[in-house]
Scaffold this active site. Structure first.
Site, PDB file in Angstrom:
ATOM      1  N   ASP A  36       0.853  -1.189   0.000  1.00 27.54           N
ATOM      2  CA  ASP A  36       0.000   0.000   0.000  1.00 27.54           C
ATOM      3  C   ASP A  36       0.887   1.237   0.000  1.00 27.54           C
ATOM      4  OD1 ASP A  36      -3.243   0.312   0.976  1.00 27.54           O
ATOM      5  OD2 ASP A  36      -1.999   2.118   1.002  1.00 27.54           O
ATOM      6  N   THR A  61     -16.169   7.936  -5.898  1.00 32.91           N
ATOM      7  CA  THR A  61     -16.882   8.759  -6.872  1.00 32.91           C
ATOM      8  C   THR A  61     -16.011   9.968  -7.202  1.00 32.91           C
ATOM      9  OG1 THR A  61     -18.956   8.068  -5.881  1.00 32.91           O
ATOM     10  CG2 THR A  61     -19.031  10.035  -7.263  1.00 32.91           C
ATOM     11  N   GLU A  85     -15.208  -8.419  -5.607  1.00 37.02           N
ATOM     12  CA  GLU A  85     -15.372  -8.936  -4.247  1.00 37.02           C
ATOM     13  C   GLU A  85     -16.787  -8.631  -3.741  1.00 37.02           C
ATOM     14  OE1 GLU A  85     -13.421 -10.971  -2.415  1.00 37.02           O
ATOM     15  OE2 GLU A  85     -15.300 -10.904  -1.302  1.00 37.02           O
ATOM     16  N   LEU A  99     -21.505  -4.264 -10.037  1.00 35.88           N
ATOM     17  CA  LEU A  99     -22.291  -3.035  -9.880  1.00 35.88           C
ATOM     18  C   LEU A  99     -23.767  -3.377  -9.709  1.00 35.88           C
ATOM     19  CD1 LEU A  99     -20.767  -0.622 -12.580  1.00 35.88           C
ATOM     20  CD2 LEU A  99     -20.329  -0.644 -10.126  1.00 35.88           C
ATOM     21  N   ASN A 150     -24.727  -4.830  -6.167  1.00 37.64           N
ATOM     22  CA  ASN A 150     -24.868  -3.784  -5.154  1.00 37.64           C
ATOM     23  C   ASN A 150     -26.117  -2.949  -5.398  1.00 37.64           C
ATOM     24  OD1 ASN A 150     -22.742  -4.516  -3.604  1.00 37.64           O
ATOM     25  ND2 ASN A 150     -21.424  -2.783  -4.117  1.00 37.64           N
ATOM     26  N   CYS A 182     -19.788   1.863  -0.567  1.00 41.32           N
ATOM     27  CA  CYS A 182     -19.995   1.337  -1.923  1.00 41.32           C
ATOM     28  C   CYS A 182     -21.378   1.506  -2.543  1.00 41.32           C
ATOM     29  CB  CYS A 182     -19.591  -0.132  -1.955  1.00 41.32           C
ATOM     30  SG  CYS A 182     -17.819  -0.317  -1.654  1.00 41.32           S
ATOM     31  N   ARG A 213     -17.735   5.407   6.573  1.00 46.12           N
ATOM     32  CA  ARG A 213     -17.878   6.010   5.243  1.00 46.12           C
ATOM     33  C   ARG A 213     -19.349   6.016   4.813  1.00 46.12           C
ATOM     34  NH1 ARG A 213     -13.249   2.798   2.001  1.00 46.12           N
ATOM     35  NH2 ARG A 213     -14.129   1.086   3.227  1.00 46.12           N
TER      36      ARG A 213
HETATM   37  P1  NAD Z   1      -9.913   1.199   1.081  1.00 51.10           P
HETATM   38  O1  NAD Z   1      -9.919   2.667   0.916  1.00 51.10           O
HETATM   39  O2  NAD Z   1     -10.170   0.601   2.417  1.00 51.10           O
HETATM   40  O3  NAD Z   1      -8.522   0.597   0.572  1.00 51.10           O
HETATM   41  C1  NAD Z   1      -7.907   0.976  -0.616  1.00 51.10           C
HETATM   42  C2  NAD Z   1      -6.413   1.073  -0.367  1.00 51.10           C
HETATM   43  O4  NAD Z   1      -5.744   1.290  -1.597  1.00 51.10           O
HETATM   44  C3  NAD Z   1      -6.010   2.231   0.549  1.00 51.10           C
HETATM   45  O5  NAD Z   1      -5.315   1.715   1.672  1.00 51.10           O
HETATM   46  C4  NAD Z   1      -5.112   3.107  -0.324  1.00 51.10           C
HETATM   47  O6  NAD Z   1      -4.039   3.706   0.391  1.00 51.10           O
HETATM   48  C5  NAD Z   1      -4.613   2.102  -1.336  1.00 51.10           C
HETATM   49  N1  NAD Z   1      -4.113   2.691  -2.580  1.00 51.10           N
HETATM   50  C6  NAD Z   1      -4.672   3.650  -3.352  1.00 51.10           C
HETATM   51  N2  NAD Z   1      -3.914   3.874  -4.433  1.00 51.10           N
HETATM   52  C7  NAD Z   1      -2.845   3.047  -4.355  1.00 51.10           C
HETATM   53  C8  NAD Z   1      -1.729   2.799  -5.169  1.00 51.10           C
HETATM   54  N3  NAD Z   1      -1.552   3.459  -6.321  1.00 51.10           N
HETATM   55  N4  NAD Z   1      -0.829   1.883  -4.773  1.00 51.10           N
HETATM   56  C9  NAD Z   1      -1.003   1.212  -3.617  1.00 51.10           C
HETATM   57  N5  NAD Z   1      -2.054   1.383  -2.804  1.00 51.10           N
HETATM   58  C10 NAD Z   1      -2.968   2.290  -3.164  1.00 51.10           C
HETATM   59  O7  NAD Z   1     -10.960   0.631   0.020  1.00 51.10           O
HETATM   60  P2  NAD Z   1     -11.762  -0.750   0.108  1.00 51.10           P
HETATM   61  O8  NAD Z   1     -12.964  -0.557   0.954  1.00 51.10           O
HETATM   62  O9  NAD Z   1     -10.812  -1.835   0.405  1.00 51.10           O
HETATM   63  O10 NAD Z   1     -12.276  -0.867  -1.393  1.00 51.10           O
HETATM   64  C11 NAD Z   1     -11.398  -1.192  -2.440  1.00 51.10           C
HETATM   65  C12 NAD Z   1     -12.216  -1.547  -3.656  1.00 51.10           C
HETATM   66  O11 NAD Z   1     -13.007  -2.712  -3.367  1.00 51.10           O
HETATM   67  C13 NAD Z   1     -13.202  -0.483  -4.102  1.00 51.10           C
HETATM   68  O12 NAD Z   1     -13.290  -0.502  -5.501  1.00 51.10           O
HETATM   69  C14 NAD Z   1     -14.521  -0.937  -3.497  1.00 51.10           C
HETATM   70  O13 NAD Z   1     -15.621  -0.498  -4.249  1.00 51.10           O
HETATM   71  C15 NAD Z   1     -14.392  -2.438  -3.581  1.00 51.10           C
HETATM   72  N6  NAD Z   1     -15.158  -3.187  -2.568  1.00 51.10           N
HETATM   73  C16 NAD Z   1     -15.193  -2.771  -1.269  1.00 51.10           C
HETATM   74  C17 NAD Z   1     -15.883  -3.526  -0.322  1.00 51.10           C
HETATM   75  C18 NAD Z   1     -15.954  -3.120   1.119  1.00 51.10           C
HETATM   76  O14 NAD Z   1     -16.677  -3.768   1.875  1.00 51.10           O
HETATM   77  N7  NAD Z   1     -15.255  -2.104   1.562  1.00 51.10           N
HETATM   78  C19 NAD Z   1     -16.500  -4.725  -0.714  1.00 51.10           C
HETATM   79  C20 NAD Z   1     -16.426  -5.122  -2.046  1.00 51.10           C
HETATM   80  C21 NAD Z   1     -15.747  -4.342  -2.970  1.00 51.10           C
HETATM   81  C1  UGA Z   2     -22.316  -4.293   0.687  1.00 53.66           C
HETATM   82  C2  UGA Z   2     -22.770  -5.623   0.064  1.00 53.66           C
HETATM   83  O1  UGA Z   2     -23.623  -6.292   0.992  1.00 53.66           O
HETATM   84  C3  UGA Z   2     -21.570  -6.504  -0.268  1.00 53.66           C
HETATM   85  O2  UGA Z   2     -22.005  -7.675  -0.933  1.00 53.66           O
HETATM   86  C4  UGA Z   2     -20.613  -5.724  -1.183  1.00 53.66           C
HETATM   87  O3  UGA Z   2     -19.453  -6.492  -1.446  1.00 53.66           O
HETATM   88  C5  UGA Z   2     -20.205  -4.440  -0.495  1.00 53.66           C
HETATM   89  O4  UGA Z   2     -21.401  -3.661  -0.190  1.00 53.66           O
HETATM   90  C6  UGA Z   2     -19.342  -3.557  -1.343  1.00 53.66           C
HETATM   91  O5  UGA Z   2     -19.307  -3.686  -2.532  1.00 53.66           O
HETATM   92  O6  UGA Z   2     -18.733  -2.698  -0.687  1.00 53.66           O
HETATM   93  P1  UGA Z   2     -21.572  -3.514   3.095  1.00 53.66           P
HETATM   94  O7  UGA Z   2     -21.805  -2.152   2.544  1.00 53.66           O
HETATM   95  O8  UGA Z   2     -20.303  -3.794   3.793  1.00 53.66           O
HETATM   96  O9  UGA Z   2     -21.695  -4.605   1.931  1.00 53.66           O
HETATM   97  O10 UGA Z   2     -22.726  -3.868   4.135  1.00 53.66           O
HETATM   98  P2  UGA Z   2     -24.282  -4.270   3.975  1.00 53.66           P
HETATM   99  O11 UGA Z   2     -24.554  -5.339   4.931  1.00 53.66           O
HETATM  100  O12 UGA Z   2     -24.668  -4.504   2.580  1.00 53.66           O
HETATM  101  O13 UGA Z   2     -25.009  -2.974   4.509  1.00 53.66           O
HETATM  102  C7  UGA Z   2     -24.975  -1.757   3.774  1.00 53.66           C
HETATM  103  C8  UGA Z   2     -25.909  -0.750   4.429  1.00 53.66           C
HETATM  104  O14 UGA Z   2     -27.265  -1.132   4.268  1.00 53.66           O
HETATM  105  C9  UGA Z   2     -25.694  -0.596   5.946  1.00 53.66           C
HETATM  106  O15 UGA Z   2     -25.794   0.771   6.277  1.00 53.66           O
HETATM  107  C10 UGA Z   2     -26.824  -1.381   6.530  1.00 53.66           C
HETATM  108  O16 UGA Z   2     -27.183  -0.962   7.825  1.00 53.66           O
HETATM  109  C11 UGA Z   2     -27.924  -1.094   5.517  1.00 53.66           C
HETATM  110  N1  UGA Z   2     -29.025  -2.081   5.502  1.00 53.66           N
HETATM  111  C12 UGA Z   2     -28.757  -3.380   5.207  1.00 53.66           C
HETATM  112  C13 UGA Z   2     -30.328  -1.661   5.740  1.00 53.66           C
HETATM  113  O17 UGA Z   2     -30.587  -0.466   5.982  1.00 53.66           O
HETATM  114  N2  UGA Z   2     -31.338  -2.591   5.695  1.00 53.66           N
HETATM  115  C14 UGA Z   2     -31.104  -3.905   5.403  1.00 53.66           C
HETATM  116  O18 UGA Z   2     -32.075  -4.701   5.359  1.00 53.66           O
HETATM  117  C15 UGA Z   2     -29.782  -4.309   5.162  1.00 53.66           C
END
Ligand code: NAD
Ligand code: UGA
Length: 443
Positions: free
Chosen positions: A38, A95, A162, A222, A225, A277, A347
């Protein structure tokens, strides 16, 4: 081959996805050497301690099992890229906040930088795995960058979005509903896809590993979600109608969800969905549709976000109205600030909007949360001198006029509300934004 290990896997981006996902791969595949890089050095240092940069139940256990054996956290990029056979890219794709597409399209600058870093340091063929959530057809841009030099290196780009949810990430990774892997439908594309299938097949049943063309894979993430968020906005829109008609939203959700075609998941009415997300991915979907001239489709999905904003707005308006249209100087305790239970992540948490709106009305806001208080302090820092942070919910509610439940933490379900109520100003109110207490308010 790298030393004693069959393969060297590198992950770029050590966040909520990169960290847990790679820890799981390392734990399930001792034959692979997994390194996570990272640009944020502080984050990498934290991953090397027992005070991990993110809170996720079960994560520390897994990390401790494999860290220093076949899982490493590093701030060194060149050598790690050079050695890697497979590179997962898991950087943030927020975004865009400026220029063309601002407020809707994905900001791909972090993504693109990784492509250029990979190209610069590579000396051998590699599979690049899109782990981040990306607009459909991003892989073609990645491929163009990677293949823009005269180095004789073959990069195959594969999509493996993921689906983990925060708070349940470890369980989701260990036992996923499905793993999706998309590639170009060419011989080399399918070969690369199969290599990624083989990683997951170490612990995921092959029936659950879906393969597809690369565009379907990118778009499915997309859409998944968007569908989840759509269900929440659908039930939340009906909660507004329930409040006008004396129908009970829990009873309606229960009756509707009993239909096995509809099912009861994601039908919890709430103060609105948060998280990094849902909103960004739907807005990205909207932007993509608009860019193809599919305006009706774009409008349809944009309404999921609009209802979410409406729901948060309505929640604050209801508080104000119930408290006799004046909340200035009234103490209001926010129970929870994380966007959902079992995470410290704030977030896009509805708590941010609620706290800011209440402070605008000059309320005295006390925020409590078992895991997100540090992040809450950062977010709200300096906004008002009528702002307090308190780890103990009983103390936060003491002398309060109202409690607003923002996060569905289990601990808030089991508090002694009789005792809390005794200590509050009368009439006392509870606004159950997470629908966990079976009552909207207490007097
Ligand atoms: P995050 O912000 O927690 O982590 C991203 C990391 O990437 C940061 O630590 C940042 O410093 C690092 N980074 C950015 N640019 C970089 C570079 N050039 N080289 C090395 N490191 C770099 O984000 P996240 O929540 O892990 O999400 C990552 C992606 O996964 C997003 O596209 C998100 O939409 C997707 N996603 C997130 C979740 C979730 O639950 N958070 C679930 C599924 C998918
Ligand atoms: C969501 C999806 O569930 C994951 O499959 C996906 O990988 C992820 O987004 C992503 O792409 O980041 P997450 O946002 O971590 O996961 O958590 P969720 O359990 O989906 O909840 C999202 C929001 O919806 C929370 O604020 C939760 O409280 C709310 N929620 C959930 C409701 O208001 N009502 C419900 O019935 C369920």
């Amino acid at each position: 081959m790298n030393g004693a290990f069959e393969k060297h896997i590198l992950c770029i981006g050590a966040g909520y996805v990169g960290g847990p996902t790679m820890a799981m791969i390392a734990a399930k595949c001792p034959q692979y050497l997994v390194t996570i890089f990272d640009i944020n050095e502080q984050k990498i240092r934290a991953w090397q301690t027992d005070n991990l940069p993110i809170f996720e139940p079960g994560l520390l256990n897994i990390v401790k099992r494999v860290r220093g054996k076949n899982l490493f956290f590093s701030t060194e990029i060149k050598e790690n890229i050079r050695k890697a056979d497979i590179i997962f890219v898991s950087v943030n794709t927020p975004t865009k906040s400026f220029g063309e597409g601002a407020g809707k399209s994905a900001d791909l600058q972090y993504w693109e930088k990784t492509a250029r870093d990979i190209l610069k340091s590579s000396e051998s063929d590699k599979i690049i795995v899109e782990k981040s959530t990306l607009p459909v057809r991003t892989a073609s841009a990645m491929e163009r960058i990677l293949n823009s030099s005269d180095k004789k290196i073959k990069f195959e780009v594969v999509s493996n979005p993921e689906f983990l949810a925060e708070g349940t990430a470890i369980a989701d990774l260990e036992n996923p509903d499905r793993v999706l892997i998309g590639s170009q439908e060419t011989e080399s594309g399918r070969k690369a896809r199969n290599e990624i299938v083989e990683i997951y097949a170490n612990w995921v049943h092959r029936d659950k590993i879906i393969t597809s063309n690369i565009w379907s894979s990118e778009l499915s993430k997309l859409v998944a979600n968007a569908f989840l968020a759509q269900r929440i906005s659908s039930i939340n829109s009906i909660s507004a109608l329930c409040e006008k008609t004396e129908a009970d939203i829990n009873e309606v959700a229960n009756a509707v969800g009993k239909d096995s075609r509809i099912c009861n998941k994601f039908l919890n009415a709430s103060v609105g969905f948060g998280g990094s997300c849902f909103k960004k991915d739907i807005l990205n979907l909207v932007y993509i549709c608009e860019s193809y001239g599919l305006n009706e489709v774009a409008e349809y999905w944009e309404h999921v976000v609009k209802i979410n904003e409406y729901q948060q707005r309505r929640f604050v308006q209801n508080i104000n109205k119930a408290l006799f249209n004046t909340i200035a100087n009234k103490r209001i305790a926010l129970f929870g600030f994380a966007f959902k239970a079992n995470t410290g992540d704030i977030r896009e948490s509805p708590g941010i909007y609620i706290a800011k709106k209440l402070l605008e009305e000059q309320a005295h806001v006390v925020v409590t949360d078992p895991k997100a208080l540090g992040n809450a302090k950062q977010e709200l820092k300096g906004l008002s001198d009528k702002l307090e942070f308190e780890i103990e919910p009983y103390k936060a509610a003491k002398n309060a006029h109202a409690i607003a439940v923002v996060t569905e933490w289990d601990t808030y379900k089991t508090l002694d509300y009789g005792e809390i109520f005794q200590q509050m100003e009368k009439p006392a109110f509870i606004f159950d934004g997470r629908n966990i207490l079976n009552h909207q308010r207490l007097y």
